[in-house]
Scaffold this active site. Structure first.
Site, short mmCIF file in Angstrom:
data_model
loop_
_atom_site.label_atom_id
_atom_site.label_comp_id
_atom_site.label_asym_id
_atom_site.label_seq_id
_atom_site.Cartn_x
_atom_site.Cartn_y
_atom_site.Cartn_z
N SER A 1 0.82 -1.21 0.00
CA SER A 1 0.00 0.00 0.00
C SER A 1 0.86 1.26 0.00
O SER A 1 2.02 1.25 0.40
CB SER A 1 -0.89 0.02 1.23
OG SER A 1 -1.58 -1.18 1.38
N GLN A 2 0.21 2.35 -0.42
CA GLN A 2 0.83 3.68 -0.39
C GLN A 2 1.09 4.08 1.06
O GLN A 2 0.22 3.90 1.92
CB GLN A 2 -0.18 4.64 -1.03
CG GLN A 2 0.26 6.05 -1.15
CD GLN A 2 -0.90 6.95 -1.60
OE1 GLN A 2 -1.92 6.46 -2.08
NE2 GLN A 2 -0.71 8.24 -1.44
#
Ligand code: SAH
Length: 213
Positions: free
Chosen positions: A61-62
Protein backbone atom coordinates in the site's frame (compact mmCIF):
# COMPACT_ATOMS: atom_id res chain seq x y z
CA UNK A 1 23.41 7.32 15.25
CA UNK A 2 22.31 6.99 11.64
CA UNK A 3 21.74 10.16 9.67
CA UNK A 4 18.13 10.44 8.55
CA UNK A 5 17.68 9.30 4.97
CA UNK A 6 16.74 12.35 2.84
CA UNK A 7 14.17 10.21 1.04
CA UNK A 8 12.55 9.48 4.41
CA UNK A 9 12.45 13.21 5.27
CA UNK A 10 10.70 13.87 1.96
CA UNK A 11 8.20 11.10 2.69
CA UNK A 12 7.47 12.40 6.20
CA UNK A 13 6.71 15.81 4.71
CA UNK A 14 4.25 14.40 2.23
CA UNK A 15 2.57 12.34 4.99
CA UNK A 16 2.14 15.52 7.03
CA UNK A 17 0.67 17.26 4.02
CA UNK A 18 -1.73 14.33 3.61
CA UNK A 19 -3.16 14.64 7.12
CA UNK A 20 -0.97 12.44 9.33
CA UNK A 21 -1.00 14.32 12.64
CA UNK A 22 -0.28 11.55 15.15
CA UNK A 23 3.41 11.74 16.11
CA UNK A 24 3.48 8.11 17.27
CA UNK A 25 2.18 6.93 13.90
CA UNK A 26 4.72 9.10 12.10
CA UNK A 27 7.48 7.70 14.32
CA UNK A 28 6.40 4.13 13.55
CA UNK A 29 6.64 4.77 9.80
CA UNK A 30 10.00 6.50 10.20
CA UNK A 31 11.38 3.45 11.98
CA UNK A 32 10.14 1.03 9.30
CA UNK A 33 12.53 0.89 6.31
CA UNK A 34 10.15 0.44 3.39
CA UNK A 35 12.92 -0.52 0.95
CA UNK A 36 13.11 -3.87 2.75
CA UNK A 37 9.46 -4.56 1.83
CA UNK A 38 9.50 -3.83 -1.91
CA UNK A 39 11.01 -5.97 -4.70
CA UNK A 40 14.64 -5.02 -5.47
CA UNK A 41 13.72 -3.59 -8.87
CA UNK A 42 11.55 -0.97 -7.14
CA UNK A 43 14.12 -0.10 -4.47
CA UNK A 44 14.65 3.38 -5.89
CA UNK A 45 10.91 4.10 -5.49
CA UNK A 46 10.55 2.65 -2.00
CA UNK A 47 10.18 6.06 -0.35
CA UNK A 48 7.87 7.56 -2.96
CA UNK A 49 4.36 7.99 -1.61
CA UNK A 50 2.79 5.40 -3.90
CA UNK A 51 1.67 1.80 -3.95
CA UNK A 52 4.09 -0.61 -5.67
CA UNK A 53 3.75 -4.12 -7.13
CA UNK A 54 4.89 -7.09 -5.01
CA UNK A 55 4.93 -10.83 -5.79
CA UNK A 56 1.77 -12.82 -6.61
CA UNK A 57 0.20 -9.88 -8.46
CA UNK A 58 -0.45 -7.98 -5.22
CA UNK A 59 0.61 -4.51 -4.01
CA UNK A 60 2.27 -2.86 -1.04
CA UNK A 61 0.00 0.00 0.00
CA UNK A 62 0.83 3.68 -0.39
CA UNK A 63 2.59 4.98 2.75
CA UNK A 64 0.01 7.74 3.25
CA UNK A 65 -2.81 5.18 3.30
CA UNK A 66 -0.85 2.93 5.69
CA UNK A 67 -0.36 5.94 7.99
CA UNK A 68 -3.97 7.13 7.82
CA UNK A 69 -5.36 3.64 8.46
CA UNK A 70 -2.98 3.20 11.39
CA UNK A 71 -3.97 6.60 12.74
CA UNK A 72 -7.68 5.74 12.46
CA UNK A 73 -7.11 2.67 14.65
CA UNK A 74 -5.97 4.77 17.65
CA UNK A 75 -3.59 2.06 18.83
CA UNK A 76 -1.91 1.68 22.17
CA UNK A 77 0.56 -0.86 23.49
CA UNK A 78 -2.17 -3.01 25.02
CA UNK A 79 -3.91 -3.66 21.69
CA UNK A 80 -4.25 -7.11 20.15
CA UNK A 81 -4.63 -6.46 16.43
CA UNK A 82 -5.85 -8.59 13.52
CA UNK A 83 -4.72 -7.78 9.98
CA UNK A 84 -6.26 -9.47 6.94
CA UNK A 85 -3.85 -9.31 3.97
CA UNK A 86 -0.21 -9.49 5.11
CA UNK A 87 1.13 -8.82 1.61
CA UNK A 88 4.67 -7.47 1.96
CA UNK A 89 4.28 -7.17 5.74
CA UNK A 90 4.82 -3.41 5.72
CA UNK A 91 1.51 -2.45 7.35
CA UNK A 92 1.94 -5.22 9.94
CA UNK A 93 5.43 -3.94 10.78
CA UNK A 94 4.09 -0.42 11.33
CA UNK A 95 1.26 -1.76 13.52
CA UNK A 96 3.68 -3.91 15.52
CA UNK A 97 5.57 -0.82 16.68
CA UNK A 98 2.41 0.59 18.30
CA UNK A 99 0.47 -2.48 19.45
CA UNK A 100 1.04 -5.36 21.84
CA UNK A 101 0.64 -8.09 19.26
CA UNK A 102 -0.33 -8.32 15.59
CA UNK A 103 -1.97 -11.39 14.05
CA UNK A 104 -1.74 -11.23 10.26
CA UNK A 105 -3.34 -13.56 7.70
CA UNK A 106 -2.30 -13.95 4.04
CA UNK A 107 -3.70 -16.34 1.42
CA UNK A 108 -0.42 -16.57 -0.56
CA UNK A 109 2.19 -18.77 1.08
CA UNK A 110 5.06 -17.01 -0.76
CA UNK A 111 4.04 -13.57 0.53
CA UNK A 112 3.52 -14.79 4.08
CA UNK A 113 6.93 -16.48 4.15
CA UNK A 114 8.69 -13.42 2.72
CA UNK A 115 6.96 -11.14 5.22
CA UNK A 116 7.94 -13.43 8.09
CA UNK A 117 11.60 -13.24 7.05
CA UNK A 118 11.38 -9.44 7.11
CA UNK A 119 9.83 -9.45 10.59
CA UNK A 120 12.69 -11.63 11.79
CA UNK A 121 15.32 -9.40 10.20
CA UNK A 122 13.75 -6.36 11.90
CA UNK A 123 13.36 -8.29 15.18
CA UNK A 124 9.63 -7.67 15.24
CA UNK A 125 8.84 -10.57 17.52
CA UNK A 126 5.26 -9.51 18.28
CA UNK A 127 3.83 -10.45 14.87
CA UNK A 128 2.16 -13.82 14.35
CA UNK A 129 1.60 -14.90 10.74
CA UNK A 130 -0.87 -17.36 9.29
CA UNK A 131 -1.37 -18.68 5.77
CA UNK A 132 -5.02 -19.05 4.85
CA UNK A 133 -8.32 -17.41 4.10
CA UNK A 134 -8.89 -14.34 6.23
CA UNK A 135 -12.53 -13.81 5.26
CA UNK A 136 -13.54 -15.60 8.47
CA UNK A 137 -11.01 -13.68 10.58
CA UNK A 138 -8.94 -15.71 13.05
CA UNK A 139 -11.47 -17.41 15.33
CA UNK A 140 -8.88 -19.15 17.56
CA UNK A 141 -7.37 -15.78 18.53
CA UNK A 142 -10.57 -13.71 18.70
CA UNK A 143 -11.60 -11.28 20.08
CA UNK A 144 -9.38 -8.41 18.96
CA UNK A 145 -9.08 -4.79 20.13
CA UNK A 146 -8.43 -3.62 16.58
CA UNK A 147 -8.94 -5.09 13.09
CA UNK A 148 -7.59 -3.89 9.74
CA UNK A 149 -8.39 -5.24 6.29
CA UNK A 150 -5.90 -4.33 3.57
CA UNK A 151 -7.92 -5.92 0.75
CA UNK A 152 -11.31 -4.62 -0.31
CA UNK A 153 -14.39 -6.45 0.98
CA UNK A 154 -17.45 -6.78 -1.29
CA UNK A 155 -19.68 -5.62 1.60
CA UNK A 156 -19.48 -5.01 5.35
CA UNK A 157 -17.22 -7.85 6.58
CA UNK A 158 -19.59 -9.09 9.29
CA UNK A 159 -17.87 -12.42 9.99
CA UNK A 160 -14.63 -10.54 10.76
CA UNK A 161 -16.32 -7.73 12.70
CA UNK A 162 -17.84 -10.33 15.01
CA UNK A 163 -14.31 -10.82 16.33
CA UNK A 164 -14.03 -7.16 17.40
CA UNK A 165 -14.21 -6.44 21.13
CA UNK A 166 -16.74 -4.04 22.58
CA UNK A 167 -15.35 -0.52 22.09
CA UNK A 168 -12.93 -1.86 19.48
CA UNK A 169 -12.14 -0.16 16.17
CA UNK A 170 -11.82 -1.70 12.70
CA UNK A 171 -10.88 -0.14 9.35
CA UNK A 172 -11.58 -1.73 5.99
CA UNK A 173 -11.81 -0.81 2.33
CA UNK A 174 -15.28 -1.79 1.12
CA UNK A 175 -16.64 -1.92 -2.46
CA UNK A 176 -19.29 0.72 -3.19
CA UNK A 177 -20.58 0.54 -6.79
CA UNK A 178 -17.54 1.21 -8.97
CA UNK A 179 -15.38 2.64 -6.19
CA UNK A 180 -14.01 1.61 -2.81
CA UNK A 181 -14.45 3.50 0.42
CA UNK A 182 -12.32 3.20 3.54
CA UNK A 183 -14.77 2.59 6.37
CA UNK A 184 -14.18 2.79 10.12
CA UNK A 185 -16.29 0.53 12.33
CA UNK A 186 -16.64 0.96 16.09
CA UNK A 187 -18.35 -1.76 18.09
CA UNK A 188 -20.77 -0.50 20.74
CA UNK A 189 -22.24 -3.63 22.29
CA UNK A 190 -24.27 -5.37 19.60
CA UNK A 191 -24.19 -2.24 17.45
CA UNK A 192 -21.58 -1.34 14.86
CA UNK A 193 -21.17 2.39 14.21
CA UNK A 194 -19.94 3.01 10.70
CA UNK A 195 -18.10 6.07 9.31
CA UNK A 196 -16.83 6.60 5.75
CA UNK A 197 -13.30 8.03 5.80
CA UNK A 198 -12.15 8.41 2.18
CA UNK A 199 -12.04 6.84 -1.27
CA UNK A 200 -9.27 4.26 -1.70
CA UNK A 201 -8.01 1.60 -4.14
CA UNK A 202 -7.03 -1.82 -2.84
CA UNK A 203 -6.71 -5.29 -4.35
CA UNK A 204 -9.85 -7.37 -3.72
CA UNK A 205 -10.40 -9.65 -0.75
CA UNK A 206 -10.53 -13.11 -2.33
CA UNK A 207 -12.15 -16.10 -0.65
CA UNK A 208 -10.11 -19.25 0.01
CA UNK A 209 -6.42 -20.04 0.35
CA UNK A 210 -4.44 -19.38 -2.86
CA UNK A 211 -3.97 -22.61 -4.82
CA UNK A 212 -0.72 -21.63 -6.54
CA UNK A 213 2.30 -20.23 -4.67
N1 SAH B 1 -0.89 -4.99 4.05
C1 SAH B 1 -0.18 -5.24 2.81
C2 SAH B 1 -1.03 -4.94 1.61
C3 SAH B 1 -1.10 -6.13 0.74
S1 SAH B 1 -2.32 -6.12 -0.54
C4 SAH B 1 1.15 -4.51 2.78
O1 SAH B 1 1.42 -3.69 3.66
O2 SAH B 1 1.97 -4.82 1.91
C5 SAH B 1 -3.57 -7.15 0.19
C6 SAH B 1 -3.20 -8.57 0.47
O3 SAH B 1 -4.41 -9.24 0.88
C7 SAH B 1 -2.69 -9.36 -0.72
O4 SAH B 1 -1.43 -9.88 -0.43
C8 SAH B 1 -3.71 -10.48 -0.90
O5 SAH B 1 -3.15 -11.72 -1.30
C9 SAH B 1 -4.30 -10.58 0.49
N2 SAH B 1 -5.64 -11.20 0.55
C10 SAH B 1 -6.69 -11.04 -0.31
N3 SAH B 1 -7.73 -11.80 0.09
C11 SAH B 1 -7.34 -12.44 1.22
C12 SAH B 1 -7.98 -13.37 2.10
N4 SAH B 1 -9.23 -13.81 1.89
N5 SAH B 1 -7.29 -13.82 3.17
C13 SAH B 1 -6.01 -13.40 3.40
N6 SAH B 1 -5.35 -12.54 2.60
C14 SAH B 1 -6.01 -12.05 1.52
Amino acid sequence: MNLPDPRMIQLVMSLRGGGVTDAKVMGALERTPRHLFVPDRFGDQAYDDRALPIDCGQTISQPLIVALMTQALKLDDRCKVLEIGTGSGYQAAVLARLARRVYTVERYRTLSREAEARFEALRLTNIVTRIGDGTQGWPEQAPFDRIILTASAPQRPDAILEQLKDGGIAVAPVDRDIKQVLVRYVREGDNIVETDLMDVRFVPLVKGEARAL
